[in-house]
Design an enzyme around this catalytic site. Structure first.
Site, PDB file in Angstrom:
ATOM      1  N   GLU A 147       1.029  -1.092   0.128  1.00 10.11           N
ATOM      2  CA  GLU A 147      -0.282  -0.040   0.295  1.00 10.11           C
ATOM      3  C   GLU A 147       0.431   1.200  -0.382  1.00 10.11           C
ATOM      4  O   GLU A 147       1.218   1.794   0.984  1.00 10.11           O
ATOM      5  CB  GLU A 147      -1.150  -0.120   1.156  1.00 10.11           C
ATOM      6  CG  GLU A 147      -2.221   0.896   1.187  1.00 10.11           C
ATOM      7  CD  GLU A 147      -3.100   0.633   2.878  1.00 10.11           C
ATOM      8  OE1 GLU A 147      -2.339  -0.242   3.208  1.00 10.11           O
ATOM      9  OE2 GLU A 147      -3.968   1.825   2.681  1.00 10.11           O
TER      10      GLU A 147
ATOM     11  N   HIS B 243      -4.725  -4.973  -0.321  1.00  8.13           N
ATOM     12  CA  HIS B 243      -4.274  -3.792  -1.456  1.00  8.13           C
ATOM     13  C   HIS B 243      -3.570  -4.244  -2.315  1.00  8.13           C
ATOM     14  O   HIS B 243      -3.863  -3.936  -3.977  1.00  8.13           O
ATOM     15  CB  HIS B 243      -4.010  -2.719  -0.936  1.00  8.13           C
ATOM     16  CG  HIS B 243      -4.075  -1.516  -0.094  1.00  8.13           C
ATOM     17  ND1 HIS B 243      -5.758  -1.188   0.382  1.00  8.13           N
ATOM     18  CD2 HIS B 243      -4.559  -2.208   1.598  1.00  8.13           C
ATOM     19  CE1 HIS B 243      -6.255  -0.684   1.421  1.00  8.13           C
ATOM     20  NE2 HIS B 243      -6.033  -0.756   2.133  1.00  8.13           N
TER      21      HIS B 243
HETATM   22 ZN   LIG Z   1      -6.811  -1.742   5.622  1.00 12.65          ZN
END
Ligand SMILES: [Zn+2]
Ligand SMILES: [Zn+2]
Lengths: 505, 505
Positions: free
Chosen positions: B355, B380
């Site tokens: 992320e 992510h």
């Molecule tokens: Zn999260």
């Protein structure tokens, strides 16, 4: 020479072996294996298999340290709009090194935006007989004329520019207003250009404004020389210029045809080479607007074939220009673009393709079609990573992508350049070259700013001196030069590179 | 059941054959061959090989028409910040269909952000004994207490919330100010959150503010039920909730331990299933903050192993949460994360990884490390397309990426969602599920908004009903449910899907 296809696919057998080796260890990773995977991944990126000399390794380490420092800067230049990032970049030590680096060829620059607007304003608009006119839509037109120009549909009232400048009493402010007419620069790019439509409108307006200046025959000659000079100042050795070969005019209103423009380009670049023996040269990619009809493009293709036969050293090939999203697709022009193959002649294509955010539209198919029409390179290829088949074709056939990061940001395809899709291409070692598209309109110049964005923003901390070296070598390898010329050019470049390395490492 | 690995690699033999077929035709493309390549590429995307029934094809055509219309909208919702796009999305016909669509499981939602803030304000803060305090840094704290709470280091002056609300004379404005404390919402997101640091600061402040409300034992019980209710309203059938199992408190200040929270979660979800027989259930991924030290994480891993042994139906596994860019890397915790494998026990990992926008940093290696630690899914995986080796590993091992588009936009990883790197993953049919991360903080709810962004923005015009169906099926296939539970759940889902199709096609 060492310019073969070095495609490195993720599905080579060594990769499979690695995966196999890895299997039993998952869960408690072995640090050595982890290290090996990281190296394997690093070796796949652009320049990842480049062998560096000791001196190069030294410079590489220095670049890495400098980059680490810059990545902690807030704002981080590649993350903000170039108009705000430019003064930050100018202070960057990485940028200063990139500026000094011999960068090989600039393969994607448009002729209307080759020379800094400062030169246009400070030199060209100060010449005698320059008239200016303000249009109803807040744009300007210029024309050189020995007598008062006639009113035109878009321009009723022409004034002698010098008279107007004197009358304003503030020539500096007046010149600044001209600069603003001729570039996209603004303090508030996000506010002034809220979307792609608005920025493209201003973009095309600026082109039209500049045209009156540049297409004056005596100006064009100086303009081209000045353009080569600016590239040379930025340590660039070669140019492939996209140009429509527009007709030019003299002070008395007489018109020169395309041939004149082509010959002028040839004369100027020969003169420049004489004056600067380390410059490799310059060629033209004849470009017509994608707003034309099929029959007009057909005629243009035929003409390009003839011009290439007549000027083989100057004419590199053919392209279609103008905004893809609102223009006609390559497939729309298929009849015209099939002509060379049907006639059994070669006309290399250098198509703009995939300069779009709109996935799955007709325009988005331009990338595949560019490849099917056997394009030599792809201009932008912004959408390429979303097209696995086209990407594979481009890679296997060594069809390089011309990456122009600042253009993509200013024209609002992407805001934070760390999100540029070319990050994926770079991580896979996809054939890439760096270019600047319309440097003067964006307020950049040469290639250094775009190299900075590609190296620091798109490449991240992982991109290294090997990446830079491969990108520069690519600009020779994927140029339209002959094999022999490439060899000579690369040797000339290597000498400059060695000087650069020993001076900076 | 039909849940095997259907990985489709770009280097299959059929692909090579296609390339071979193509070679001689380049230059004058054959329309049939071109069509075949386009179909080939379309078949590679998520859901590209899904066979659709006649009714499904009808709905697919309808969706395509609606999407084509929406792509001409200015502003185009996925291209602007979600706070501005939300009212536009609510009016979208595509969104309305996505809302009605049975969406399977929500596999990446954090417990502190499960329930709409409206409910917190309108229900919870209206309960008796709720105290509020304003901190020096413009944040708020809440606590339920039967008597005046003691001053704390961050909060000196506690007031009974109801008294304060009455005294303001404008309860509506007061409640709105509470909503603003508990979400990231603002009219000017780009101005107020100029970079990731600023938005993360506010993000964590809002969490701390909400904690006082949610961790009150009687509230937690209602909160969890309300959370499941909201998912159910959004046509979601299953939940895997990331939760720290924080301790809860009673009105008299007495404290319940993690076990109480876990039992409460189990009771509430069983109750909810009884009330809603078509709901598959809910499980917990125990999550601890990456700001902890190695020995603390070690203890947390051990505890998670025990809790999973004791509550195998409830505890799905383990994760580390908190901002990656400023937190400790997975590799930093390697001693702790190797524990399960060393002890010879299974503790499934569901790591947040990648992320980040910062390529080539230590944090950027989390993706590879998540895979080396045998993660079940990747939270992510924003950086995954820039990691060819990790991407290949993730694909071959069927480690799905939990794609949370709105979270990535609001937390400023990417602004125009058409530039989200998952566009590449979708085009390659990479294993993906859609989730919403922290819906209440972002002002979204359930999964419909994130499905809209993934379907219209990231997927573009090319994503179709097959894409949606595969994404939904993935949420069952890549869940932590047992093979048997997956089969049952999928059958239950299929019934709802058939109703949806016949109602909407
Ligand atoms: Zn999260
Ligand atoms: Zn261009």
């Amino acid at each position: 020479m060492a310019m073969q296809n070095k495609a490195r696919l993720p599905c080579t057998s060594s990769f499979l072996v690695l995966l196999w080796l890895l299997r039993p260890a998952l869960g408690v990773p072995d640090p050595a294996q982890r290290e090996q995977l990281m190296l394997q991944e690093a070796s796949m990126q652009t320049g990842g298999r480049m062998t560096l000399t000791v001196a190069e390794q030294k410079l590489d380490a220095r670049l890495h340290r400098l980059k680490e420092q810059e990545m902690n800067n807030i704002p981080f230049p590649p993350a903000v709009h170039f108009f705000k990032a430019k003064p930050l970049i100018q202070q960057s030590e990485v940028f200063k090194l990139l500026h000094r680096m011999p960068k090989g060829g600039a393969l994607h620059i448009h002729s209307m935006s080759l020379v800094s607007v400062d030169w246009l304003v400070k030199n060209v608009t100060y010449r005698p007989h320059c008239y200016i006119c303000f249009t109803w839509d807040n744009s300007v037109r210029f024309v050189f004329s020995e007598r008062q120009p006639f009113p035109r549909w878009d321009c009723f009232y022409w004034q002698l520019l010098q008279t107007l400048r004197d009358r304003t009493g503030d020539p500096h402010a007046f010149d600044l207003s001209l600069v603003q007419q001729l570039t996209l620069f603004t303090d508030d790019p996000e506010g002034k250009y809220p979307n792609q439509d608005v920025v493209w409108e201003k973009f095309e307006k600026s082109f039209i404004a500049a045209a009156g200046l540049i297409s004056h025959a005596p100006v064009l000659r100086d303009y081209l020389y000045q353009g080569l000079e600016e590239l040379h100042q930025d340590n660039i050795q070669y140019l492939e210029l996209r140009s429509g070969l527009s007709r030019t005019y003299e002070l008395d209103g007489s018109i020169h045809d395309k041939l004149w423009t082509l010959r002028t380009f040839q004369q100027v670049s020969n003169k420049f080479k004489l004056d600067h023996p380390e410059f490799f040269g310059a060629r033209i990619i004849i470009s017509v607007h994608r707003a034309l009809g099929v029959s007009e493009v057909k005629a243009a293709v035929k003409e390009a074939i003839e011009l290439q036969r007549e000027f083989p050293e100057v004419v590199a090939g053919f392209d279609l220009v103008g905004r893809e999203d609102s223009g006609r697709s390559l497939w729309y022009f298929r009849e015209a673009l099939s002509l060379p193959a049907e006639l059994g002649v070669t006309l290399p294509f250098f198509f703009h393709a995939g300069e779009t955010d709109d996935e799955g539209t007709d325009v988005d198919q331009n990338i595949l079609d560019a490849l099917l029409f056997n394009t030599t390179r792809i201009g932008h290829g912004f959408a390429l990573p979303h097209h696995p088949i086209a990407k594979e074709l481009s890679r296997r056939r060594n069809v390089a992508v011309e990456l122009c990061p600042i253009s993509n940001q200013v024209l609002r395809l992407v805001s934070d350049l760390r999100n540029h899709p070319a990050a994926t291409l770079m991580s896979e070692g996809h054939p890439l070259v760096i270019s600047s598209d319309d440097p003067s309109l964006f307020g950049s110049s040469g290639l250094s700013y775009d190299f900075y964005q590609a190296f620091v923003g798109i490449g991240g901390l992982r991109a290294n001196l090997g990446t830079l070296k491969e990108l520069v070598l690519n600009s020779i390898r994927f140029s339209s030069l002959s094999a022999q010329q490439k060899e000579t050019s690369q040797k000339m470049w290597q000498k400059k590179w060695d000087v650069f390395i020993s001076a900076c490492s």
